[in-house]
Design a protein around this motif. Structure first.
Motif, mmCIF file in Angstrom:
data_model
loop_
_atom_site.group_PDB
_atom_site.id
_atom_site.type_symbol
_atom_site.label_atom_id
_atom_site.label_comp_id
_atom_site.label_asym_id
_atom_site.label_seq_id
_atom_site.Cartn_x
_atom_site.Cartn_y
_atom_site.Cartn_z
ATOM 1 N N SER A 59 7.636 -4.118 -13.462
ATOM 2 C CA SER A 59 6.742 -4.533 -14.600
ATOM 3 C C SER A 59 5.350 -4.410 -14.491
ATOM 4 N N GLU A 60 4.696 -3.098 -14.243
ATOM 5 C CA GLU A 60 3.504 -2.894 -13.982
ATOM 6 C C GLU A 60 2.907 -2.492 -15.504
ATOM 7 N N GLN A 61 3.245 -1.720 -16.407
ATOM 8 C CA GLN A 61 2.750 -1.317 -17.316
ATOM 9 C C GLN A 61 3.661 -1.393 -18.701
ATOM 10 N N VAL A 94 0.994 -1.339 -0.048
ATOM 11 C CA VAL A 94 0.065 0.092 0.025
ATOM 12 C C VAL A 94 0.785 1.326 -0.046
ATOM 13 N N HIS A 95 0.170 2.243 -0.401
ATOM 14 C CA HIS A 95 0.993 3.577 -0.150
ATOM 15 C C HIS A 95 -0.017 4.407 0.649
ATOM 16 N N TYR A 96 0.257 4.488 1.858
ATOM 17 C CA TYR A 96 -0.731 5.192 2.908
ATOM 18 C C TYR A 96 -0.751 6.820 2.443
ATOM 19 N N PRO A 97 0.381 7.462 1.854
ATOM 20 C CA PRO A 97 0.022 8.842 1.655
ATOM 21 C C PRO A 97 -0.719 9.130 0.253
ATOM 22 N N GLN A 98 -1.228 7.974 -0.480
ATOM 23 C CA GLN A 98 -2.242 8.154 -1.422
ATOM 24 C C GLN A 98 -3.688 7.941 -0.805
ATOM 25 N N THR A 99 -3.946 7.709 0.370
ATOM 26 C CA THR A 99 -5.369 7.679 0.815
ATOM 27 C C THR A 99 -6.289 8.716 0.275
ATOM 28 N N PRO A 121 13.070 1.638 -2.638
ATOM 29 C CA PRO A 121 13.528 2.550 -3.812
ATOM 30 C C PRO A 121 12.024 2.328 -4.635
ATOM 31 N N ARG A 122 11.474 3.555 -4.944
ATOM 32 C CA ARG A 122 10.082 3.576 -5.266
ATOM 33 C C ARG A 122 10.007 2.672 -6.624
ATOM 34 N N PHE A 123 10.852 2.806 -7.786
ATOM 35 C CA PHE A 123 10.854 2.127 -8.724
ATOM 36 C C PHE A 123 12.046 2.442 -9.703
ATOM 37 N N GLN A 178 -3.369 6.576 -16.790
ATOM 38 C CA GLN A 178 -2.636 5.382 -16.700
ATOM 39 C C GLN A 178 -1.371 5.717 -15.843
ATOM 40 N N LEU A 179 -0.808 4.448 -15.618
ATOM 41 C CA LEU A 179 0.452 4.933 -14.567
ATOM 42 C C LEU A 179 1.164 6.026 -14.259
ATOM 43 N N ILE A 180 1.873 6.475 -15.460
ATOM 44 C CA ILE A 180 2.747 7.421 -15.341
ATOM 45 C C ILE A 180 2.260 8.889 -15.226
ATOM 46 N N THR A 183 -3.891 -4.136 -1.621
ATOM 47 C CA THR A 183 -4.969 -3.246 -2.368
ATOM 48 C C THR A 183 -4.210 -2.361 -3.251
ATOM 49 N N ASP A 184 -2.754 -2.078 -2.937
ATOM 50 C CA ASP A 184 -2.180 -0.791 -3.539
ATOM 51 C C ASP A 184 -2.929 0.342 -3.522
ATOM 52 N N THR A 185 -3.463 0.727 -2.360
ATOM 53 C CA THR A 185 -3.892 1.907 -1.925
ATOM 54 C C THR A 185 -2.807 3.126 -2.148
HETATM 55 N N1 GUN Z 1 5.012 2.601 -9.599
HETATM 56 C C1 GUN Z 1 5.931 3.412 -8.968
HETATM 57 N N2 GUN Z 1 5.164 4.194 -7.990
HETATM 58 C C2 GUN Z 1 3.875 3.723 -8.026
HETATM 59 C C3 GUN Z 1 2.628 3.929 -7.151
HETATM 60 O O1 GUN Z 1 2.683 4.747 -6.464
HETATM 61 N N3 GUN Z 1 1.754 3.145 -7.592
HETATM 62 C C4 GUN Z 1 1.496 2.219 -8.478
HETATM 63 N N4 GUN Z 1 0.514 1.537 -8.632
HETATM 64 N N5 GUN Z 1 2.697 2.152 -9.352
HETATM 65 C C5 GUN Z 1 3.888 2.730 -9.036
#
Ligand code: GUN
Ligand code: ZN
Length: 431
Positions: free
Chosen positions: A230-232, A74-79, A199-201, A88-90, A317-319
């Motif tokens: 490898s999300e998108q 999860v990312h609590y700061p994104q609540t 590291p975020r990504f 989409q992602l970017i 959940t990836d909140t």
């Molecule tokens: N990839 C890098 N940062 C994030 C994020 O905050 N959420 C999602 N879903 N993917 C990411």
């Protein structure tokens, strides 16, 4: 001593590797003895009532006593930006996420959001969460302080980014190392806290920063390391441009010392065969984020195929990329995605993923995620008839699994009858 009576969800193995009928059981006359925050005994209602006549009894009737849900990403700061439209992602990161994460530069706001997130998660039956934070060190303190106030076992780490993020939301290779090290020293193993190097990504970290965090991990190999993989397709193409010497996305981590048994890799949807082989060999865990993967338009993770490779899998959940705080809704989305890939996940597999599977992915499987003696008493009690729509379907059921499945598919926070944290019944927040 407290004796909880109800139906109990008991898991003795991995239902993706063994037939679920052999390793997962629902005891319709189950009981759980709790003492000093721990589960002391699990068994039949009449036996435990007889053996512990002095225990205080809480009878949940036909409710299902489950291990507390474990949300592995999860990312609590994104609540406050959950359910943001149209990207989409970017673009979603740039339009919604980064501006909101910037607001956590204010420590008061960070504390407010940490409290809000944890109360929402608890109301939805989640008792352990593995969270990203922001680049601000105080966002980690805010999260762990709020988790400690509530008695929660939790995992988190400072989100590190030193490129491709706006002004005010970048650290450096050196400051990421220094801040992460200081936070790790402060929090890792403090009470119920686990520090995760974060590291975020790859797109938001320079090779220098990845190397610095790889070095920190080598100094503290008992910490987990979490990141995204490898999300998108657009993200993967971007990684290929940024790291022209890497064999693939996974290699951008591997070449910087960021692949190992305690790696926790979120999403992992579009994987190359080499990546799957290396993940399998390394012992890294993959986290399925199904509501996020549909909401942001990422794709359909091959849960059954990856589980069959014996890769540890967790559910999340990836909140707030995910569209819900609920692990029930998340199980429903996992079921739907597997259906689109031609596999029907069994409800035993879904609950296992949300409890023991996620706990294993975080290396907390000897502490939480199961109803078994010696485990911490984090529990989620499910009302299997929480709405008229669910109740009328459950009323037609011919088996206990058919009673349970409508709650997995249609349930929300109304299905959470109670939550226990370390042996204490949690008073639901009124909000
Ligand atoms: N990839 C890098 N940062 C994030 C994020 O905050 N959420 C999602 N879903 N993917 C990411
Ligand atoms: Zn994420």
């Amino acid at each position: 001593q407290t004796l909880l009576l109800g139906q109990t969800f008991v898991a003795d193995g991995n239902p993706f590797l063994e037939p679920w009928q052999e390793v997962i059981h629902i005891n319709s006359a189950g009981a759980l003895l709790i003492e000093d925050g721990m589960i002391r005994a699990v068994g039949n209602r009449n036996d435990l009532l007889c053996d512990h006549p002095q225990a205080q009894v809480q009878d949940y009737g036909t409710h299902l006593i489950c291990p507390g849900f474990v949300d592995a990403h999860v990312h609590y700061p994104q609540t406050a930006i959950i359910a943001s439209w149209g990207k989409q992602l970017i673009d979603w990161l740039n339009s919604y996420t980064f501006p909101e994460e910037m607001r956590l530069a204010n420590p008061d706001y960070a504390r407010q959001i940490a409290a809000r997130y944890l109360d929402l998660a608890l109301d939805h039956g989640t008792t352990t969460m593995c969270s990203y934070t922001t680049i601000h060190a105080h966002s980690v303190d805010a999260f762990f302080d709020a988790a400690a106030t509530r008695g929660l076992r939790s995992v988190a780490g400072k989100t590190c980014m030193d490129r491709n993020a706006p002004d005010g939301l970048r650290d450096t290779a050196q400051s990421a190392y220094d801040d992460s090290k200081a936070l790790l020293t402060r929090w890792h193993g403090q009470g119920r806290a686990t520090y995760a190097i974060t590291p975020r990504f790859s797109p938001t970290s320079t090779p220098d920063q990845l190397s610095a965090l790889g070095a920190l991990w080598a100094e503290h190999p008992d910490c987990p390391m979490q990141t995204h993989l490898s999300e998108q397709p657009d993200e993967i193409a971007w990684v290929r441009d940024l790291f022209s010497n890497a064999r693939d996305y996974l290699d951008t981590y591997e070449m910087h010392g960021l692949l190992g048994p305690r790696a926790i890799l979120g999403h992992a949807i579009h994987l190359e065969p080499r990546e799957i082989d290396r993940i399998t060999e390394s012992g890294a865990a993959l986290i399925h984020c199904p509501t996020s993967n549909t909401f942001i338009g990422s794709g359909l993770m091959d849960v059954a195929g990856l589980a069959a490779r014996q890769i540890p899998l967790g559910l999340a959940t990836d909140t707030g990329g995910g569209s819900s705080f609920s692990m029930l809704r998340t199980m429903a989305a996992a079921y739907e995605i597997a259906q689109l890939r031609g596999t029907a996940l069994h409800p035993a597999q879904l609950i296992w993923l949300a409890t023991a599977g996620s706990a294993r992915s975080l290396h907390l499987h000897e502490k939480i995620g199961r109803l078994a003696p010696g485990y911490e008493a984090d529990l989620t009690i499910l009302d299997l008839a929480s709405t008229p729509a669910i109740a009328q379907r459950a009323g037609q059921a011919r088996s206990v699994w058919e009673v349970l499945f409508p709650t997995l598919m249609m349930g929300d926070d109304r299905a959470i009858a109670d939550v226990w944290i370390a042996g204490h019944r949690h008073a639901a927040s009124s909000g």
